[in-house]
Design a protein around this motif. Structure first.
Motif, PDB file in Angstrom:
ATOM      1  N   GLY A  28      -9.935  -0.218  13.299  1.00 25.98           N
ATOM      2  CA  GLY A  28      -9.332   0.486  12.168  1.00 25.98           C
ATOM      3  C   GLY A  28      -9.282   1.996  12.307  1.00 25.98           C
ATOM      4  N   GLY A  44      -4.510   6.138   4.064  1.00 23.38           N
ATOM      5  CA  GLY A  44      -5.819   6.057   3.408  1.00 23.38           C
ATOM      6  C   GLY A  44      -6.526   4.795   3.880  1.00 23.38           C
ATOM      7  N   PRO A  45      -7.885   4.762   3.851  1.00 22.63           N
ATOM      8  CA  PRO A  45      -8.606   3.560   4.316  1.00 22.63           C
ATOM      9  C   PRO A  45      -8.209   2.304   3.541  1.00 22.63           C
ATOM     10  CG  PRO A  45     -10.128   5.364   3.857  1.00 22.63           C
ATOM     11  CD  PRO A  45      -8.796   5.811   3.394  1.00 22.63           C
ATOM     12  N   GLY A  46      -7.983   2.457   2.234  1.00 24.66           N
ATOM     13  CA  GLY A  46      -7.578   1.313   1.403  1.00 24.66           C
ATOM     14  C   GLY A  46      -6.220   0.787   1.810  1.00 24.66           C
ATOM     15  N   THR A  47      -5.271   1.700   2.005  1.00 27.46           N
ATOM     16  CA  THR A  47      -3.908   1.315   2.407  1.00 27.46           C
ATOM     17  C   THR A  47      -3.956   0.630   3.771  1.00 27.46           C
ATOM     18  OG1 THR A  47      -3.145   3.276   1.261  1.00 27.46           O
ATOM     19  CG2 THR A  47      -1.566   2.232   2.717  1.00 27.46           C
ATOM     20  N   LEU A  48      -4.752   1.211   4.679  1.00 29.86           N
ATOM     21  CA  LEU A  48      -4.853   0.660   6.034  1.00 29.86           C
ATOM     22  C   LEU A  48      -5.354  -0.780   6.003  1.00 29.86           C
ATOM     23  CD1 LEU A  48      -4.838   1.430   9.177  1.00 29.86           C
ATOM     24  CD2 LEU A  48      -7.290   1.620   8.882  1.00 29.86           C
ATOM     25  N   TYR A  49      -6.448  -1.013   5.264  1.00 28.73           N
ATOM     26  CA  TYR A  49      -7.019  -2.362   5.260  1.00 28.73           C
ATOM     27  C   TYR A  49      -6.211  -3.362   4.437  1.00 28.73           C
ATOM     28  CZ  TYR A  49     -10.658  -1.465   8.469  1.00 28.73           C
ATOM     29  OH  TYR A  49     -11.312  -1.203   9.639  1.00 28.73           O
ATOM     30  N   THR A  50      -5.449  -2.860   3.432  1.00 30.75           N
ATOM     31  CA  THR A  50      -4.547  -3.763   2.698  1.00 30.75           C
ATOM     32  C   THR A  50      -3.468  -4.244   3.658  1.00 30.75           C
ATOM     33  OG1 THR A  50      -4.958  -2.585   0.649  1.00 30.75           O
ATOM     34  CG2 THR A  50      -2.974  -3.911   0.707  1.00 30.75           C
ATOM     35  N   ILE A  52      -3.643  -4.284   6.988  1.00 29.88           N
ATOM     36  CA  ILE A  52      -4.263  -5.129   8.031  1.00 29.88           C
ATOM     37  C   ILE A  52      -4.451  -6.558   7.498  1.00 29.88           C
ATOM     38  CG2 ILE A  52      -6.466  -5.540   9.248  1.00 29.88           C
ATOM     39  CD1 ILE A  52      -6.563  -2.574   9.911  1.00 29.88           C
ATOM     40  N   THR A  53      -4.911  -6.677   6.248  1.00 32.93           N
ATOM     41  CA  THR A  53      -5.105  -8.004   5.643  1.00 32.93           C
ATOM     42  C   THR A  53      -3.797  -8.787   5.643  1.00 32.93           C
ATOM     43  OG1 THR A  53      -6.681  -6.945   4.152  1.00 32.93           O
ATOM     44  CG2 THR A  53      -6.029  -9.166   3.591  1.00 32.93           C
ATOM     45  N   ARG A  54      -2.721  -8.100   5.228  1.00 28.50           N
ATOM     46  CA  ARG A  54      -1.408  -8.763   5.156  1.00 28.50           C
ATOM     47  C   ARG A  54      -0.938  -9.192   6.552  1.00 28.50           C
ATOM     48  NH1 ARG A  54       0.645  -5.246   0.719  1.00 28.50           N
ATOM     49  NH2 ARG A  54       1.243  -3.750   2.298  1.00 28.50           N
ATOM     50  N   VAL A  56      -2.778  -9.829   9.189  1.00 24.26           N
ATOM     51  CA  VAL A  56      -3.607 -10.941   9.690  1.00 24.26           C
ATOM     52  C   VAL A  56      -3.136 -12.240   9.048  1.00 24.26           C
ATOM     53  CG1 VAL A  56      -5.953 -11.910   9.721  1.00 24.26           C
ATOM     54  CG2 VAL A  56      -5.615  -9.497  10.259  1.00 24.26           C
TER      55      VAL A  56
END
Lengths: 104, 253
Positions: A28, A44-50, A52-54, A56
């Motif tokens: 990340g 932003g970290p939140g945007t990045l992981y949202t 990434i989740t999608r 995946v």
């Protein structure tokens, strides 16, 4: 700190992440830094992981096994095809737009 | 440093448990190595809300939407009450008895059944959850009335609503019915006197408990939605034409 553009393909976090992973697996934090370098966009970290989740869930990227806290992700075959198609579409649209902008 | 760690932990707690188990350590690591600016906190909050919404049950989403609608109506009623007969204000006051609300409960029961293929009980409980969430502002109003913080003005069909400047923190209750109620009088020997009036404010306890009294009916409407979902599910599995043609053939011959 680079500002996030409001419109355009460079504002799509999923496309940016896929483009970043095209050069090889990254975790990340490395994805974030890479995007900042090549697109001038700070996610932003939140945007990045949202995003990434999608990705995946869509099976376009896959997490790899790691011993530490940071887990690297890699582009799947499906992700590679999807990214190629998307970038080719963008190139076609960009070519038409630029041609039309050129004075006759 | 300790505050930073505490804030990161608190932010992570906002995400659904399953998501936290999968991505929590990575996000924690990322948040711990950078300063928590307002922008980053906002970004994480938005992302956590989005993840919560993605995994939320239909009943939670509809219930929260109803809660917001009711709360909005409640605030507007205090700040700028509409005249008697205003459609939005009357609908919000009589929400539980409206056809629209019943349709909403049936729809949510149906949605829950189609999503989980569960028992009718599950659809009924989903509708109960919506009613409970939608009733929270009303229960809160009842508590405030009971504590004497919120006043009540009863507005009849011919009355003009007062402004916030005139009435202060007061709820406008629209009522055209003449009913019996007890009022306090200044006579020392009689403290309460029964009257017949249109200006009787609703009792705080009644306001507080009224949403709860609607829960059994909500369960029934939700279960009906579930029943409808079950029927739709069965008719999808059985093609209509092929099931009816063989039965009709003997009559045709």
């Amino acid at each position: 700190m680079a500002r996030k553009p409001k419109t355009g393909p460079a504002s799509d976090p999923e496309l940016l992440i896929l483009s970043s992973l095209a050069s090889g697996p990254k975790h990340g934090y490395a994805i974030m830094g890479d995007i900042e370098t090549f697109a001038g966009v700070t996610l932003g970290p939140g945007t990045l992981y949202t995003a990434i989740t999608r990705l995946v869930e869509k099976k376009l990227i896959a997490p790899q096994v790691s011993s530490g806290r940071q887990r690297p992700y890699k582009l799947t075959a499906e992700g590679e095809t999807g990214l190629t198609e998307q970038l080719n579409d963008m190139r076609r649209v960009a070519a038409v737009g630029l041609r039309r902008l050129r004075p006759a | 440093m300790k505050t930073h760690h505490w804030m990161v932990t608190a932010l992570l707690r906002l995400y659904p448990t399953a998501w936290r188990r999968e991505y929590g350590p990575e996000l924690t690591g990322m948040l711990l190595v950078r300063p928590l600016t307002a922008g980053i906190v906002g970004d994480v909050l938005r992302s956590a809300l989005w993840q919560r919404l993605r995994v939320a049950e239909p009943s939670t989403l509809v219930g929260l939407a109803m809660l917001l609608v009711m709360l909005n109506g409640f605030v507007w009623n205090i700040v700028a009450p509409s005249p008697y007969g205003g459609e939005a204000s009357m609908l919000l006051q009589n929400l539980w008895g409206s056809n629209l609300y019943v349709l909403l409960l049936v729809g949510c029961g149906l949605w829950t059944h189609l999503r989980h293929r569960g028992k009718l009980d599950q659809s009924g409980l989903a509708a109960v959850k919506i009613s409970f969430l939608a009733g929270i502002p009303l229960m809160l109003a009842g508590i405030l009335m009971w504590l004497g913080i919120l006043g009540v003005i009863v507005l009849g069909p011919r009355d003009t609503p007062t402004t916030f400047h005139e009435h202060g923190f007061t709820y406008t209750y629209y009522d055209a019915q003449i009913r019996s109620c007890w009022i306090r009088v200044s006579e020392p020997t009689i403290q309460l006197q029964a009257i017949q009036s249109t200006t009787c404010p609703p009792a705080p306890l009644g306001v507080m408990l009224s949403p709860l009294s609607r829960l059994p009916a909500s369960w029934l409407w939700g279960a009906l939605g579930g029943l409808l979902g079950r029927w739709i599910g069965r008719s999808r599995r059985r093609p209509l034409v092929t099931s009816w043609i063989p039965r009709l053939l003997p009559y045709w011959r």
